[in-house]
Write an enzyme that holds these catalytic residues in place. Sequence first.
Site: not given
Ligand code: ACO
Length: 428
Positions: A268, A307, A363
Amino acid sequence: MPKEVLSILDERTHATYEIPIQNGTIRTMDLRQIQSGPGDFGLMTYDPAFMNTASCQSAITFIDGDKGILRYRGYPIEQLAEKCSFLEVAYLVLFGELPTAPQLKEWVGAITHHTMLHETTKKFLEGFRYDAHPMGMLVSTVAALSTVYPDARNIHDPEVRKLQIMRLIGKMPTIAAYTYRHSLGYPYVYPDNDLSYTENFMNMLWKMAEPKYAANAIMARVLDILFILHADHEQNCSANVMRSVGSSHADPFLATAAAAAALSGPLHGGANEEVLKMLDEIGSKDRVPAYIEKVKVGELKLMGFGHRIYKNYDPRARIIKWAADKVFEVTGRNPKLEIALELERIALDDEYFIRRMLYPNVDFYSGIIYQAMGFKPEIFTVLFAIPRTAGWLAQWQEMLADSDQKIARPRQIYIGSAEREFVPLEKR
Ligand code: ACO
């Protein structure tokens, strides 16, 4: 006109049900009537991480993730960022309308007069170790304010609620600045009521021996814009915590501390700090492709990417890129920007990221700006928590006023052992 109704046939009993649809949603309590037979509890829904569940009705923030739209109370974020101050936007988010000139004057005056911390709270901060993480200090100090203002427990009185809102928005920058000064071993600087919200924050962060701190006007405005971008983001993880904790009628200081704790996580708000660590780890532009390969095989996550809601582009990231240029005109370019731009360029062109609709989020660039402005990475999430306090409090107020809401208490599907006989210690 088709009926706004979902017809359900339960193959177990051959019974049919008509469930009303409102706003593209069915009420899950309407499913409870669907029972397999006498004594059956009734149908529930299973939705870990709330992937497809609306937990409330809200009039605060609108997001269209596919189109990359973000609006507070109907106003596009781009217009608010260009034309408003953060405190003006905080007022809008909290009370539903942009303030008139006299309302704004009164609001800014009230916030300015709530910036001071009780001396005992200052002493409380002094108790932390020199290397304590600023988010841990912030969460604990906000929670400690609950002991200073016991009147905050009276959450049913709108005037009392408004007073706590002003206290929290006023004191958040002071606590944030003190966590920073504490980690450097510098004396705390008292708020200066002549300065704007962000100028005063910069004063409390960076004033040394000079009699009066003068903030760089461009930096103060950019910080103000960054605060506007972070003010609210509907039912994100920390807003959900704010509502959930608030639903037990805990006081707003404790609920805000809980929300800030949720924000601190690297998935987050903590991601902005992690982005900088990642850019440091990559080190140079030519090492970006190898890093991307590691992400694609699942060894790493690209921090600042992806996201839950935005699957096209995060509109805040676009404004942040503009703000970065403004800051770099003053500070010179942050060398990390080259690595970030290269990461974005390669990722946006790569099948892995395209298929999963992964784009830079708020971010991704904010940390690079904060670092260029002179902030250390450990304080980045604290910078997020200051403006988000307005959003948390708006969500909290809305939740308390909503007659549909009760104490938040999800159901579970129990998958543990059936009843079994206790085994004495000597027989295990
Ligand atoms: N890098 C690489 N792969 C990713 C990333 C990433 N940053 N984010 C998602 N994916 C992939 C997942 O591994 C998944 O792949 P799969 O389908 O092969 O398993 C697919 O994309 C879908 O991802 P989920 O984790 O299901 O998406 P979710 O909506 O649950 O997660 C989140 C969203 C937590 C923001 C995620 O994208 C993440 O961890 N990002 C990195 C951390 C980040 O930047 N957080 C800030 C968010 S903005 C905020 O809160 C202010």
